[in-house]
Design a protein around this motif. Structure first.
Motif, PDB file in Angstrom:
ATOM      1  N   ILE A 275      -0.209   7.360  -9.891  1.00 24.97           N
ATOM      2  CA  ILE A 275       0.192   6.172 -10.698  1.00 24.97           C
ATOM      3  C   ILE A 275       0.983   5.596  -9.854  1.00 24.97           C
ATOM      4  CG2 ILE A 275       2.399   5.780 -12.393  1.00 24.97           C
ATOM      5  CD1 ILE A 275       2.136   8.162 -14.343  1.00 24.97           C
ATOM      6  N   ASP A 276       0.537   4.757  -9.912  1.00 23.18           N
ATOM      7  CA  ASP A 276       0.909   3.207  -9.208  1.00 23.18           C
ATOM      8  C   ASP A 276       0.606   1.958  -8.976  1.00 23.18           C
ATOM      9  OD1 ASP A 276       2.052   2.333  -6.227  1.00 23.18           O
ATOM     10  OD2 ASP A 276       0.332   2.466  -5.702  1.00 23.18           O
ATOM     11  N   ILE A 277       0.957   1.896 -10.280  1.00 29.28           N
ATOM     12  CA  ILE A 277       1.189   0.337 -11.045  1.00 29.28           C
ATOM     13  C   ILE A 277       2.311  -0.014 -11.304  1.00 29.28           C
ATOM     14  CG2 ILE A 277      -1.095   0.967 -12.903  1.00 29.28           C
ATOM     15  CD1 ILE A 277       0.702   1.730 -14.859  1.00 29.28           C
ATOM     16  N   ASP A 278       2.124  -1.500 -11.679  1.00 31.27           N
ATOM     17  CA  ASP A 278       3.787  -1.831 -11.794  1.00 31.27           C
ATOM     18  C   ASP A 278       5.004  -1.339 -12.785  1.00 31.27           C
ATOM     19  OD1 ASP A 278       6.279  -3.759 -12.867  1.00 31.27           O
ATOM     20  OD2 ASP A 278       4.449  -5.183 -13.135  1.00 31.27           O
ATOM     21  N   LYS A 279       6.255  -1.078 -12.128  1.00 32.97           N
ATOM     22  CA  LYS A 279       7.007  -0.334 -12.793  1.00 32.97           C
ATOM     23  C   LYS A 279       7.230   0.078 -14.000  1.00 32.97           C
ATOM     24  CE  LYS A 279       5.933   0.396  -8.242  1.00 32.97           C
ATOM     25  NZ  LYS A 279       4.802   0.723  -8.460  1.00 32.97           N
TER      26      LYS A 279
ATOM     27  N   LEU B 237       1.059  -0.867  -0.073  1.00 37.53           N
ATOM     28  CA  LEU B 237       0.103   0.085   0.232  1.00 37.53           C
ATOM     29  C   LEU B 237       0.727   1.620  -0.132  1.00 37.53           C
ATOM     30  CD1 LEU B 237      -2.808  -1.043   2.594  1.00 37.53           C
ATOM     31  CD2 LEU B 237      -3.080  -0.779   0.532  1.00 37.53           C
ATOM     32  N   ILE B 238       0.232   1.923  -0.518  1.00 40.35           N
ATOM     33  CA  ILE B 238       1.004   3.452   0.024  1.00 40.35           C
ATOM     34  C   ILE B 238       1.422   4.016   1.204  1.00 40.35           C
ATOM     35  CG2 ILE B 238      -0.323   4.839  -2.184  1.00 40.35           C
ATOM     36  CD1 ILE B 238      -1.537   6.203  -0.059  1.00 40.35           C
ATOM     37  N   SER B 239       2.417   4.486   1.704  1.00 41.91           N
ATOM     38  CA  SER B 239       2.091   4.808   3.632  1.00 41.91           C
ATOM     39  C   SER B 239       2.161   6.145   3.283  1.00 41.91           C
ATOM     40  CB  SER B 239       3.618   5.629   3.548  1.00 41.91           C
ATOM     41  OG  SER B 239       3.961   5.761   2.852  1.00 41.91           O
TER      42      SER B 239
ATOM     43  N   CYS C 244     -11.500  -2.628 -14.162  1.00 45.43           N
ATOM     44  CA  CYS C 244     -10.680  -3.886 -13.872  1.00 45.43           C
ATOM     45  C   CYS C 244      -9.991  -4.698 -15.364  1.00 45.43           C
ATOM     46  CB  CYS C 244     -11.605  -5.782 -13.564  1.00 45.43           C
ATOM     47  SG  CYS C 244     -10.713  -6.146 -13.242  1.00 45.43           S
ATOM     48  N   GLY C 245      -8.786  -4.415 -14.977  1.00 43.97           N
ATOM     49  CA  GLY C 245      -8.096  -4.784 -16.648  1.00 43.97           C
ATOM     50  C   GLY C 245      -7.379  -3.527 -16.391  1.00 43.97           C
ATOM     51  N   ASN C 246      -6.424  -3.745 -17.432  1.00 46.37           N
ATOM     52  CA  ASN C 246      -4.745  -2.708 -17.600  1.00 46.37           C
ATOM     53  C   ASN C 246      -5.050  -1.163 -17.199  1.00 46.37           C
ATOM     54  OD1 ASN C 246      -2.556  -2.114 -18.511  1.00 46.37           O
ATOM     55  ND2 ASN C 246      -2.218  -3.047 -20.190  1.00 46.37           N
ATOM     56  N   ALA C 247      -5.052  -0.965 -16.503  1.00 43.79           N
ATOM     57  CA  ALA C 247      -4.922   1.087 -16.681  1.00 43.79           C
ATOM     58  C   ALA C 247      -4.611   1.379 -17.998  1.00 43.79           C
ATOM     59  CB  ALA C 247      -3.823   1.395 -15.444  1.00 43.79           C
ATOM     60  N   LEU C 248      -3.978   1.176 -18.853  1.00 43.90           N
ATOM     61  CA  LEU C 248      -3.393   1.539 -19.564  1.00 43.90           C
ATOM     62  C   LEU C 248      -3.925   1.401 -20.544  1.00 43.90           C
ATOM     63  CD1 LEU C 248       0.547   1.064 -20.006  1.00 43.90           C
ATOM     64  CD2 LEU C 248      -0.133   3.148 -18.989  1.00 43.90           C
TER      65      LEU C 248
ATOM     66  N   LEU D 125      -4.527   5.138 -11.305  1.00 41.47           N
ATOM     67  CA  LEU D 125      -3.830   4.013 -12.006  1.00 41.47           C
ATOM     68  C   LEU D 125      -3.137   2.448 -10.743  1.00 41.47           C
ATOM     69  CD1 LEU D 125      -2.087   5.943 -15.424  1.00 41.47           C
ATOM     70  CD2 LEU D 125      -4.615   4.802 -14.828  1.00 41.47           C
ATOM     71  N   GLY D 126      -3.676   1.706 -11.133  1.00 37.38           N
ATOM     72  CA  GLY D 126      -3.011   0.950  -9.799  1.00 37.38           C
ATOM     73  C   GLY D 126      -4.090   1.323  -7.931  1.00 37.38           C
ATOM     74  N   SER D 127      -5.331   1.042  -8.178  1.00 37.82           N
ATOM     75  CA  SER D 127      -6.024   1.685  -7.276  1.00 37.82           C
ATOM     76  C   SER D 127      -5.785   0.632  -6.012  1.00 37.82           C
ATOM     77  CB  SER D 127      -7.172   1.629  -7.256  1.00 37.82           C
ATOM     78  OG  SER D 127      -7.654   2.115  -7.975  1.00 37.82           O
TER      79      SER D 127
ATOM     80  N   CYS E  93      -8.460   2.253 -10.940  1.00 41.21           N
ATOM     81  CA  CYS E  93      -8.140   0.935 -11.934  1.00 41.21           C
ATOM     82  C   CYS E  93      -7.566  -0.420 -11.116  1.00 41.21           C
ATOM     83  CB  CYS E  93      -7.661   1.122 -13.391  1.00 41.21           C
ATOM     84  SG  CYS E  93      -8.219   2.216 -14.522  1.00 41.21           S
ATOM     85  N   ASP E  94      -7.798  -1.751 -11.415  1.00 42.02           N
ATOM     86  CA  ASP E  94      -7.217  -3.187 -10.820  1.00 42.02           C
ATOM     87  C   ASP E  94      -6.564  -3.722 -12.399  1.00 42.02           C
ATOM     88  OD1 ASP E  94      -4.989  -3.002  -8.530  1.00 42.02           O
ATOM     89  OD2 ASP E  94      -6.280  -4.827  -9.007  1.00 42.02           O
ATOM     90  N   PHE E  95      -6.577  -4.664 -11.945  1.00 37.83           N
ATOM     91  CA  PHE E  95      -5.930  -5.393 -12.645  1.00 37.83           C
ATOM     92  C   PHE E  95      -6.582  -6.603 -12.321  1.00 37.83           C
ATOM     93  CE2 PHE E  95      -1.455  -5.933 -15.004  1.00 37.83           C
ATOM     94  CZ  PHE E  95      -1.696  -5.707 -15.817  1.00 37.83           C
ATOM     95  N   THR E  96      -7.443  -6.632 -11.001  1.00 38.01           N
ATOM     96  CA  THR E  96      -7.851  -7.542 -10.200  1.00 38.01           C
ATOM     97  C   THR E  96      -8.988  -7.679  -9.940  1.00 38.01           C
ATOM     98  OG1 THR E  96      -5.298  -8.139  -9.226  1.00 38.01           O
ATOM     99  CG2 THR E  96      -7.476  -9.461  -8.314  1.00 38.01           C
TER     100      THR E  96
ATOM    101  N   GLY F 112      -8.002  -0.203  -3.062  1.00 39.85           N
ATOM    102  CA  GLY F 112      -8.617   0.979  -2.378  1.00 39.85           C
ATOM    103  C   GLY F 112      -8.016   2.214  -1.155  1.00 39.85           C
ATOM    104  N   TYR F 113      -6.977   1.876  -1.050  1.00 40.34           N
ATOM    105  CA  TYR F 113      -6.279   2.584   0.612  1.00 40.34           C
ATOM    106  C   TYR F 113      -5.698   3.464  -0.263  1.00 40.34           C
ATOM    107  CZ  TYR F 113      -4.104   3.443   4.776  1.00 40.34           C
ATOM    108  OH  TYR F 113      -3.393   4.255   6.380  1.00 40.34           O
ATOM    109  N   SER F 114      -5.261   4.463  -1.587  1.00 43.03           N
ATOM    110  CA  SER F 114      -4.845   5.050  -1.883  1.00 43.03           C
ATOM    111  C   SER F 114      -6.413   5.932  -1.583  1.00 43.03           C
ATOM    112  CB  SER F 114      -3.715   4.962  -3.595  1.00 43.03           C
ATOM    113  OG  SER F 114      -4.185   4.211  -3.874  1.00 43.03           O
ATOM    114  N   ALA F 115      -7.182   5.553  -2.595  1.00 45.43           N
ATOM    115  CA  ALA F 115      -8.172   6.337  -2.831  1.00 45.43           C
ATOM    116  C   ALA F 115      -9.639   6.327  -1.600  1.00 45.43           C
ATOM    117  CB  ALA F 115      -9.540   5.582  -3.935  1.00 45.43           C
TER     118      ALA F 115
END
Ligand SMILES: C[S@@+](CC[C@H](N)C(=O)[O-])C[C@H]1O[C@@H](n2cnc3c(N)ncnc32)[C@H](O)[C@@H]1O
Length: 208
Positions: free
Chosen positions: A129-133, A35-37, A110-114, A59-61, A82-85, A64-67
């Motif tokens: 932006i918090d998806i796969d680097k 999660l975000i700190s 649900c899917g690729n945020a891009l 992008l990369g939720s 947005c999230d893959f899962t 929901g913590y960051s939201a």
């Protein structure tokens, strides 16, 4: 941050908005989910509060913590998740309903945020932006096309656990994508760019 005393002091000052935030963090800890700190969360709350009725895209939720932190700074506006899962988004829905802010959530993709941002006809006041680097360069390129005037891009994990500035030879593709994303945005004179030592590092890029 390489001063543990200062870090401890700052962490002690963080105002966690409600017990629900602790509940979500505990659950993430049990699952080993990143999660975000909370110091990053405070920044998200602060940035959201600068807008009267912000339109925010994450992008990369995750779940929901960051939201939740963004929503803590909002009484109006909307946030797109947005999230893959799907399982993550289902959990997010539960937490955001419990928080009483689900009416500001639209939609959850649900899917690729891009794909979501590239296909979107909207512009946003804040894009987080918090998806796969590996996707950071693509994400920042897509984000500059979807910002309102005066809008803000926030990129988390700028330091990538230190790998961005101390090359340990591991996770090279992620490291390169972050460094390329920094170079890309710094070369765009429409943006004011700043990097701050909060959490694992935040890049802020504001469209003038
Ligand atoms: C670090 S977690 C996000 C945590 C979340 N921002 C928070 O702090 O509450 C990254 C999330 O992004 C998702 N993800 C990674 N790459 C993605 C992509 N290209 N499109 C959609 N989701 C992605 C993962 O499924 C994971 O849930």
């Amino acid at each position: 941050m390489n001063n543990p005393h200062l870090e401890k002091f700052l962490n002690e000052q963080i105002q966690i908005p409600s017990p629900l935030f602790n509940e979500v963090r505990q659950y993430a800890l049990q699952r080993g989910f990143p999660l975000i700190s909370d110091d990053v969360g405070q920044q998200l709350q602060m940035f959201a509060s600068f807008f009267d009725s912000p339109k925010i895209l994450e992008l990369g939720s995750g779940f929901g913590y960051s939201a939740m932190w963004f929503l803590e700074g909002m009484s109006k506006g909307e946030i797109h998740l947005c999230d893959f899962t799907q399982a993550n988004l289902d959990l997010a829905e539960g937490y955001l309903k419990k928080m009483g802010k689900f009416s500001l959530v639209k939609p959850m993709y649900c899917g690729n945020a891009l794909d979501y941002i590239k296909n979107s006809k909207s512009t946003f006041d804040i894009i987080f932006i918090d998806i796969d680097k590996l996707f950071y360069l693509d994400a920042i390129k897509a984000s500059v096309e979807h910002l309102t005037s005066g809008g803000l891009i926030i990129m988390d994990n700028l330091f990538f656990g230190g790998r961005v500035y101390l090359d340990d030879g591991k996770k090279q593709l992620g490291r390169k994508s972050i460094l390329d994303a920094i170079d890309f945005i710094k070369q765009d004179s429409r943006f004011i760019v700043s990097m701050i030592d909060v959490g694992d590092g935040l890049l802020l890029a504001k469209l003038r």
